[in-house]
Write a protein that holds these residues in place. Structure first.
Motif, PDB file in Angstrom:
ATOM      1  N   PHE A 162       4.924 -12.575 -13.397  1.00 12.54           N
ATOM      2  CA  PHE A 162       4.599 -11.379 -14.178  1.00 12.54           C
ATOM      3  C   PHE A 162       5.733 -11.026 -15.133  1.00 12.54           C
ATOM      4  N   GLU A 163       5.367 -10.693 -16.388  1.00 16.07           N
ATOM      5  CA  GLU A 163       6.354 -10.320 -17.396  1.00 16.07           C
ATOM      6  C   GLU A 163       6.154  -8.921 -17.950  1.00 16.07           C
ATOM      7  N   SER A 164       4.921  -8.560 -18.279  1.00 21.07           N
ATOM      8  CA  SER A 164       4.703  -7.243 -18.879  1.00 21.07           C
ATOM      9  C   SER A 164       3.248  -6.828 -18.720  1.00 21.07           C
ATOM     10  N   GLU A 165       2.984  -5.545 -19.034  1.00 24.15           N
ATOM     11  CA  GLU A 165       1.616  -5.041 -19.003  1.00 24.15           C
ATOM     12  C   GLU A 165       1.421  -4.001 -20.107  1.00 24.15           C
ATOM     13  N   GLN A 166       0.185  -3.859 -20.555  1.00 21.55           N
ATOM     14  CA  GLN A 166      -0.138  -2.899 -21.600  1.00 21.55           C
ATOM     15  C   GLN A 166      -1.518  -2.327 -21.312  1.00 21.55           C
ATOM     16  N   GLN A 169       0.438  -4.913  -7.976  1.00 25.48           N
ATOM     17  CA  GLN A 169       1.849  -4.735  -8.289  1.00 25.48           C
ATOM     18  C   GLN A 169       2.776  -5.353  -7.251  1.00 25.48           C
ATOM     19  N   THR A 229       1.655 -19.439 -20.740  1.00 27.14           N
ATOM     20  CA  THR A 229       1.513 -17.999 -20.919  1.00 27.14           C
ATOM     21  C   THR A 229       0.097 -17.619 -20.516  1.00 27.14           C
ATOM     22  N   MET A 250      -2.214  -7.827 -18.551  1.00 31.13           N
ATOM     23  CA  MET A 250      -0.987  -8.306 -17.920  1.00 31.13           C
ATOM     24  C   MET A 250      -0.631  -9.688 -18.465  1.00 31.13           C
ATOM     25  N   THR A 251       0.647  -9.887 -18.736  1.00 29.90           N
ATOM     26  CA  THR A 251       1.130 -11.163 -19.245  1.00 29.90           C
ATOM     27  C   THR A 251       2.010 -11.833 -18.201  1.00 29.90           C
ATOM     28  N   ARG A 293      -2.646 -14.436 -19.772  1.00 27.87           N
ATOM     29  CA  ARG A 293      -2.963 -13.016 -19.954  1.00 27.87           C
ATOM     30  C   ARG A 293      -4.256 -12.696 -19.204  1.00 27.87           C
ATOM     31  N   SER A 317       4.718 -10.263  -9.113  1.00 25.73           N
ATOM     32  CA  SER A 317       6.049 -10.784  -9.437  1.00 25.73           C
ATOM     33  C   SER A 317       6.225 -12.216  -8.948  1.00 25.73           C
TER      34      SER A 317
END
Length: 314
Positions: free
Chosen positions: A259-263, A251, A237, A271-272, A239, A255
């Protein structure tokens, strides 16, 4: 509305039957998002309309051998799709496969109305795809075609293949299972007689390939079975804390690196990722924009990046 929807579904089911040797009821139910009972009812409607359908429990449905309707007309949306598909094929498949596809498209064109042919030409003139680069070995323009033939005919392949850790290619006899595209490259999974195991290969590393007359020595599971195993390898994992203004430039690439998610966190985006190859692939990708991002975790990735930096020769 419901009657119209059912009519279009039944027509679509017929074209599925016309285009495939066997069609499973469950696959049709999944495709059209309806129940199995609905598919069975649609099949009875086709039979009542005089379509000779052969069905066998546990196998699927098929049209009686030799039965075909004359070519149908194409909608404007379908013609657009054909024009786009030809351009995409030119970029994403090897020259030999593209030649076969162009021949098939040429035969389809012969059934089009004059206005449809004109529209298709206009679309083609105003669509452009960049060069595929190093996706294929230029010396082996038939690689994809041979692999597809091997899979469909269940015939073994002999190839000269250079693995990334070898200076010279070696000869391998393989039984291809399936082909997939990931990132910027084509890959295939095959049973390798040299290693006596299933292996993943990259098509651009083939130096020579030919199909033999030898039938496969074993029954292979679907490609998804081997891809699931591939994806089950341990991963890290990761980050990253990326500058908000710079994050949009990642962006397109992210992928490919899990890439899994962003906040959003103030002026940054966290980014995770789930990376299967963090020590080399991910670390080297990160260095491309390291002046705009910080590794939050894991510490081991920071160590990998520092190690690479220490070996940079300027």
């Amino acid at each position: 509305m419901e009657i119209t929807k059912r009519f279009h579904r039944i027509i679509a089911i017929y074209f599925q039957l016309q285009g495939r040797s066997i069609v499973k009821a469950q696959d049709l139910a999944d495709r059209f998002d309806v129940s199995l009972r609905t598919i069975y009812r649609d099949m009875r409607s086709l039979e009542q309309a005089g379509i000779p359908i052969y069905g066998e429990a546990g196998t699927g449905y098929s049209l009686s051998e030799g039965y075909r309707l004359p070519p149908t007309s194409f909608t404007q949306e379908e013609i657009i799709s054909l024009a786009a598909a030809e351009k995409l094929m030119q970029k994403f498949v090897d020259p030999d496969m593209f030649r076969h596809f162009s021949t098939a498209i040429g035969k389809i064109r012969s059934y089009l109305r004059y206005s449809d042919k004109t529209n298709m030409m206009l679309l083609e003139e105003n669509m452009w795809m960049s060069s595929p680069g190093l996706t294929f070995n230029e010396k082996v323009p038939e690689a994809l075609s041979v692999l597809f033939e091997s899979i469909s005919m269940r015939k073994t392949i002999v190839m000269e293949y250079r693995a990334v850790y070898r200076d010279q290619p070696n000869i391998r006899k393989i039984e291809p299972v399936g082909i997939y595209h990931e990132g910027n490259f084509w890959y295939f999974v095959a049973y390798c007689h040299l290693r006596d195991a299933y292996r993943q290969f990259r098509i651009d590393r083939i130096h020579k390939v030919s199909r033999t007359d030898e039938t496969f020595t074993r029954e292979h599971k679907p490609l998804s079975h081997y891809l699931d195993k591939k994806e089950s390898h341990p991963s890290w994992t990761v980050r990253l804390r990326v500058e908000l203004e710079f994050a949009r430039y990642l962006q397109w690439d992210r992928s490919y690196y899990g890439f899994e998610s962003e906040q959003i966190d103030g002026e940054y985006v966290v980014m995770t990722f789930q990376s299967n190859n963090p020590e080399q692939e991910f670390a080297r990708w990160y260095l491309r924009f390291a002046d705009h991002a910080q590794i939050v975790e894991p510490e081991a990735l920071k160590t990998c990046v520092r190690r690479i930096i220490d070996h940079i020769k300027i």
